[in-house]
Scaffold this motif. Sequence first.
Motif, PDB file in Angstrom:
ATOM      1  N   GLN A   1      -1.127  70.036  15.144  1.00  0.00           N
ATOM      2  CA  GLN A   1      -0.893  68.607  15.336  1.00  0.00           C
ATOM      3  C   GLN A   1       0.565  68.404  15.720  1.00  0.00           C
ATOM      4  O   GLN A   1       1.460  68.841  14.999  1.00  0.00           O
ATOM      5  CB  GLN A   1      -1.216  67.830  14.062  1.00  0.00           C
TER       6      GLN A   1
ATOM      7  N   ARG B   1       3.569  63.045   6.847  1.00  0.00           N
ATOM      8  CA  ARG B   1       2.469  63.712   7.541  1.00  0.00           C
ATOM      9  C   ARG B   1       2.852  65.153   7.893  1.00  0.00           C
ATOM     10  O   ARG B   1       3.994  65.419   8.285  1.00  0.00           O
ATOM     11  CB  ARG B   1       2.117  62.977   8.828  1.00  0.00           C
TER      12      ARG B   1
ATOM     13  N   TYR C   1       3.662  65.729  17.490  1.00  0.00           N
ATOM     14  CA  TYR C   1       4.073  64.333  17.632  1.00  0.00           C
ATOM     15  C   TYR C   1       5.054  64.210  18.787  1.00  0.00           C
ATOM     16  O   TYR C   1       5.911  65.081  18.984  1.00  0.00           O
ATOM     17  CB  TYR C   1       4.718  63.833  16.334  1.00  0.00           C
TER      18      TYR C   1
ATOM     19  N   GLU D   1       0.565  55.325  18.422  1.00  0.00           N
ATOM     20  CA  GLU D   1       0.904  54.461  17.294  1.00  0.00           C
ATOM     21  C   GLU D   1       2.135  53.645  17.667  1.00  0.00           C
ATOM     22  O   GLU D   1       3.210  54.196  17.930  1.00  0.00           O
ATOM     23  CB  GLU D   1       1.184  55.295  16.041  1.00  0.00           C
TER      24      GLU D   1
ATOM     25  N   LYS E   1      -4.390  67.712  18.068  1.00  0.00           N
ATOM     26  CA  LYS E   1      -4.167  66.273  18.113  1.00  0.00           C
ATOM     27  C   LYS E   1      -2.723  66.003  18.543  1.00  0.00           C
ATOM     28  O   LYS E   1      -1.800  66.675  18.091  1.00  0.00           O
ATOM     29  CB  LYS E   1      -4.436  65.653  16.740  1.00  0.00           C
TER      30      LYS E   1
ATOM     31  N   THR F   1      -0.016  62.856  18.730  1.00  0.00           N
ATOM     32  CA  THR F   1       0.271  61.480  18.310  1.00  0.00           C
ATOM     33  C   THR F   1       1.563  61.013  18.961  1.00  0.00           C
ATOM     34  O   THR F   1       2.604  61.652  18.815  1.00  0.00           O
ATOM     35  CB  THR F   1       0.412  61.383  16.784  1.00  0.00           C
TER      36      THR F   1
ATOM     37  N   LEU G   1       4.490  58.316  19.054  1.00  0.00           N
ATOM     38  CA  LEU G   1       5.144  57.322  18.207  1.00  0.00           C
ATOM     39  C   LEU G   1       6.021  56.442  19.089  1.00  0.00           C
ATOM     40  O   LEU G   1       6.985  56.914  19.699  1.00  0.00           O
ATOM     41  CB  LEU G   1       5.979  58.017  17.129  1.00  0.00           C
TER      42      LEU G   1
ATOM     43  N   VAL H   1      -3.443  59.976  20.310  1.00  0.00           N
ATOM     44  CA  VAL H   1      -3.408  58.718  19.564  1.00  0.00           C
ATOM     45  C   VAL H   1      -2.037  58.079  19.791  1.00  0.00           C
ATOM     46  O   VAL H   1      -1.007  58.752  19.679  1.00  0.00           O
ATOM     47  CB  VAL H   1      -3.632  58.951  18.057  1.00  0.00           C
TER      48      VAL H   1
ATOM     49  N   SER I   1      -2.006  67.805  25.187  1.00  0.00           N
ATOM     50  CA  SER I   1      -3.380  67.556  24.747  1.00  0.00           C
ATOM     51  C   SER I   1      -4.324  68.674  25.168  1.00  0.00           C
ATOM     52  O   SER I   1      -5.417  68.808  24.625  1.00  0.00           O
ATOM     53  CB  SER I   1      -3.882  66.216  25.304  1.00  0.00           C
TER      54      SER I   1
END
Length: 550
Positions: free
Chosen positions: A371, A453, A373, A425, A394, A396, A398, A423, A389
């Motif tokens: 995962q 996290r 970020y 956020e 995953k 994410t 930010l 995702v 990806s």
Amino acid sequence: MGKPVILAVDDDASVLEAVIQDLRRQYGSGYRILRAGSGQAALDICAQLKERGDVVALFLSDQRMPGMQGVEFLERAQGVYPDAKRALLTAYADTEAAIRAINTARIHYYLTKPWDPPEEQLYPVLDDLLEDWRVDYKPPFEGLRVVGPRWSLRDYQVRDFLSRNQIPYVWLDPEKDDAAVQLLQQYKVDDRHLPAVLFPDGAALVQPTITELAGRVGLRTQAQKDFYDLAIIGAGPAGLAAAVYGASEGLKTLVIEPEAPGGQAGSSSRIENYLGFPSGLSGADLARRAYVQASRFGAEFLTQRATSICVDNQYRLVRLADDRDVSCYACVIATGVNYRRLAAPGVERLTGAGVYYGAALVEARSCAGEQVYIVGGANSAGQAAMYFSRYAEKVTMLVRSGSLESSMSKYLIDQIAGTSNIVVETWAEVKEAIGENRLEAIRIGTQQGEELRPATGLFIFIGAAPQTDWLPEGIMRDANGFILAGRDFRVEGQLPRIWKEEREPFLLETSTPGVFVAGDVRHGSVKRAASAVGEGSIAVQFVHQYLARF
């Protein structure tokens, strides 16, 4: 294994013969040219080649064929040879289908029949496709090996430098690979002093500096001449464009770049809105093409860092990190920008050990199943999210603001929305990076409060910070460090006292006559690769006007 294969497919025997003749004339010395009269026959040939261990570099297929159209064949051939380049031959009436196939069948190019003369209509396209294939093709490896632990800043810097300069290497982590330990013993390298770069001739560089590594892999670290018409500092899109235009117009041109051609754009995994490339291209591809183009015109590239600029009558002297000077008539500063540092506890300490600025593409494959970020909401962050990806479980994003619409191109927003493992956020920011020897977790601030996290990769794409502290006071900058040029360095409408010339400054000329600026480092510039390329080429026109005075 023999020569790589170019396979031409067409059900019209006369057209196929013409294609084969043109291909053999241009590419017969380096490739095996094979033919097939139908899509199914071509697939049978592919199966035979695969069984023998042969490699296909390019498929060139007609579109209108009975039984199996060209687009269908290219789709199925991709499953056998996914790395081969795919080009479609179409009649004029089929161009709409060909354009659709760029997305559906992921063909790389389409050519309209007839292609006469091939020197203009066929070979330039195929040359580009085959050059791209050669860059990505990985034959049995006999080159450099980098041995070092993944969670090490110096190891990352070595791998990043080699990758961005497109120097092939294999990376081995001694903590996970027994072969790495054996190699260290073979080369008599102490595993406490890593990273080590191992060469095929038995030599090794242990914890090398970038300059040492550049010299050993064949990059030039000292200028060939004492004097140049034009010195360009920085090899991002603006600097590369200036090099192409300067060298092609007869100026003795030197490009000074401490890291690798391409600059910040060079680390972009995919640029899809650059004019002339409907399938998109990576920043590395764009940099490579521009580097080859400038070199072909005679521009010289130097892997060095500029540390100052001074004036000596009509000459401009650029001081390098090795304390040597390069003399020139005119200079273009095109050093671009870096990402702003993220001021959160733990980030600086873990940089290179799970925390990275920019795309850090060398880390992508290592993130498989993890995962990660991404911090930022501009195009560079979106391109990185799409790239990561492919590997990470995953991704994410930010984003400090409430949406991506104000900072990212629509095509990227749509791609991100359609990617299931990305995702986004909003109203979120990193408060802390946590870990002993590597990143293990991050603390995130959201509208609901703070959350802890787990994370193995944090990639930062925030803001634009020009690196201009090394410039003398005679080159005026704004409060943020961006270089002022032309009318921008006027004070209350008047030229400052520092400007000693009787003439008006040229549009991209700094407050030091004969020193120009182009690209993202300029005050008021548009932060896009295409605009940087435009400024680089325009700067050379002003250089010519400046030189005409002598």
